[in-house]
Design a protein around this motif. Sequence first.
Motif, short mmCIF file in Angstrom:
data_model
loop_
_atom_site.label_atom_id
_atom_site.label_comp_id
_atom_site.label_asym_id
_atom_site.label_seq_id
_atom_site.Cartn_x
_atom_site.Cartn_y
_atom_site.Cartn_z
N ARG A 193 44.73 34.70 50.69
CA ARG A 193 45.98 34.74 51.47
C ARG A 193 47.10 33.98 50.76
NH1 ARG A 193 42.02 34.28 55.44
NH2 ARG A 193 42.07 35.98 56.94
N ARG A 194 46.73 32.95 50.03
CA ARG A 194 47.73 32.08 49.41
C ARG A 194 48.02 32.38 47.94
NH1 ARG A 194 44.84 26.90 50.43
NH2 ARG A 194 43.41 28.03 51.72
N SER A 195 47.08 32.98 47.22
CA SER A 195 47.30 33.12 45.78
C SER A 195 46.44 34.21 45.16
CB SER A 195 47.01 31.78 45.08
OG SER A 195 45.64 31.45 45.24
N GLU A 196 46.72 34.42 43.90
CA GLU A 196 45.94 35.31 43.06
C GLU A 196 45.42 34.46 41.92
OE1 GLU A 196 47.57 39.19 41.80
OE2 GLU A 196 47.29 38.40 39.76
N LEU A 197 44.11 34.44 41.72
CA LEU A 197 43.52 33.54 40.74
C LEU A 197 42.67 34.30 39.74
CD1 LEU A 197 42.31 31.13 43.50
CD2 LEU A 197 44.18 30.65 41.95
N ARG A 198 42.89 34.05 38.47
CA ARG A 198 42.03 34.59 37.43
C ARG A 198 40.86 33.62 37.26
NH1 ARG A 198 46.33 36.23 32.73
NH2 ARG A 198 47.60 37.58 34.04
N VAL A 199 39.66 34.10 37.55
CA VAL A 199 38.52 33.18 37.58
C VAL A 199 37.49 33.41 36.48
CG1 VAL A 199 38.75 32.71 40.04
CG2 VAL A 199 37.29 34.57 39.29
N ARG A 235 31.82 45.80 36.29
CA ARG A 235 30.55 45.67 37.02
C ARG A 235 30.51 44.37 37.82
NH1 ARG A 235 28.27 47.79 32.12
NH2 ARG A 235 27.91 45.65 31.48
N LEU A 236 31.01 43.30 37.22
CA LEU A 236 31.04 42.01 37.90
C LEU A 236 31.93 42.07 39.14
CD1 LEU A 236 29.99 39.12 37.68
CD2 LEU A 236 31.96 38.58 36.28
N TYR A 258 40.22 41.13 29.71
CA TYR A 258 39.91 41.58 31.06
C TYR A 258 39.57 40.36 31.90
CZ TYR A 258 39.65 45.98 28.64
OH TYR A 258 39.96 47.07 27.88
N TRP A 259 40.06 40.35 33.12
CA TRP A 259 39.90 39.21 34.01
C TRP A 259 39.32 39.63 35.35
CZ3 TRP A 259 40.87 34.16 32.85
CH2 TRP A 259 41.57 33.90 31.67
N LEU A 260 38.47 38.79 35.90
CA LEU A 260 38.03 38.92 37.28
C LEU A 260 39.03 38.12 38.10
CD1 LEU A 260 35.82 39.87 39.28
CD2 LEU A 260 34.78 37.62 38.99
N VAL A 261 39.69 38.78 39.05
CA VAL A 261 40.77 38.16 39.80
C VAL A 261 40.41 38.12 41.27
CG1 VAL A 261 43.21 38.35 40.46
CG2 VAL A 261 42.49 38.94 38.15
N LEU A 262 40.60 36.96 41.88
CA LEU A 262 40.42 36.79 43.33
C LEU A 262 41.78 36.76 43.98
CD1 LEU A 262 37.81 33.91 43.65
CD2 LEU A 262 37.40 36.36 43.68
N ARG A 263 41.92 37.53 45.03
CA ARG A 263 43.16 37.48 45.81
C ARG A 263 42.82 36.86 47.17
NH1 ARG A 263 47.20 40.59 43.28
NH2 ARG A 263 46.30 41.98 41.72
N LEU A 290 40.40 37.92 50.06
CA LEU A 290 40.81 39.21 50.57
C LEU A 290 40.32 40.36 49.70
CD1 LEU A 290 44.51 38.38 51.49
CD2 LEU A 290 42.51 38.40 53.00
N ARG A 291 40.35 40.13 48.38
CA ARG A 291 40.01 41.21 47.46
C ARG A 291 39.58 40.63 46.11
NH1 ARG A 291 44.81 45.13 47.05
NH2 ARG A 291 45.66 43.25 46.16
N VAL A 292 38.69 41.33 45.45
CA VAL A 292 38.26 40.98 44.10
C VAL A 292 38.55 42.19 43.24
CG1 VAL A 292 36.31 40.37 42.64
CG2 VAL A 292 36.42 39.50 44.97
N GLU A 293 39.17 41.98 42.09
CA GLU A 293 39.46 43.11 41.22
C GLU A 293 39.38 42.71 39.76
OE1 GLU A 293 44.28 43.03 41.63
OE2 GLU A 293 43.18 44.33 42.98
N ALA A 294 39.28 43.71 38.92
CA ALA A 294 39.29 43.52 37.47
C ALA A 294 40.66 43.95 36.97
CB ALA A 294 38.20 44.36 36.83
N ILE A 295 41.29 43.09 36.18
CA ILE A 295 42.59 43.46 35.62
C ILE A 295 42.51 43.46 34.10
CG2 ILE A 295 43.93 42.66 37.60
CD1 ILE A 295 44.74 40.23 35.88
N HIS A 296 43.42 44.20 33.50
CA HIS A 296 43.48 44.37 32.05
C HIS A 296 44.78 43.79 31.53
CE1 HIS A 296 44.99 47.03 28.72
NE2 HIS A 296 43.90 46.55 28.19
N ARG A 297 44.70 43.04 30.46
CA ARG A 297 45.88 42.51 29.78
C ARG A 297 45.81 42.94 28.32
NH1 ARG A 297 48.41 42.28 33.90
NH2 ARG A 297 48.33 40.50 35.26
N ALA A 298 46.79 43.72 27.90
CA ALA A 298 46.85 44.17 26.51
C ALA A 298 47.37 43.03 25.63
CB ALA A 298 47.77 45.38 26.40
#
Length: 153
Positions: A120-126, A137-138, A113-118, A44-52
């Motif tokens: 329908r069933r889950s959110e995955l850090r890939v 950029r990725l 920093y993580w590339l995350v796939l969302r 559904l969506r690809v995003e970059a997330i930040h974890r301090a």
Amino acid sequence: MSESLARPVALPSAENTLFQADGVLVTTERLVAGGRAWPLGEVLRVEAIHRAPRVIPLLVLLGASMMLGLPAVMTVMASSEALGPEVYAAALGCLGVVAFGSIAGLLVAQDDYWLVLRTRRSELRVFHSRDRQHISRLAQGVSEAIQAARLRS
């Protein structure tokens, strides 16, 4: 941090590569990352997330060792019922290790920093990196490739 695919992925003849970088492959049919594959229809969506980094435990440990541990050892050392000097030297050594270890942990703490796939069933850090711009950029490249693949469908 840069990774590439460990082994090439065999593509069916009708499947074309749209985007490939650092262990992430997007084809006209699927997205492959972290050793797993997802059909593009599921993403559904690809995003970059930040974890301090977690620095609060290190700060508490440093504060406790300096404000509680050191005065306690010094007070017991000065009392009339003092044990041998080796015991206090060992206690002071342990406090030093805890204090300087905490400081070292604070100095080397970095953001993740993580590339995350969302789906329908889950959110995955890939995919993981310490470079914010690289992950951004990725994520943007993968998102554009997925949108282009959906337009073709």
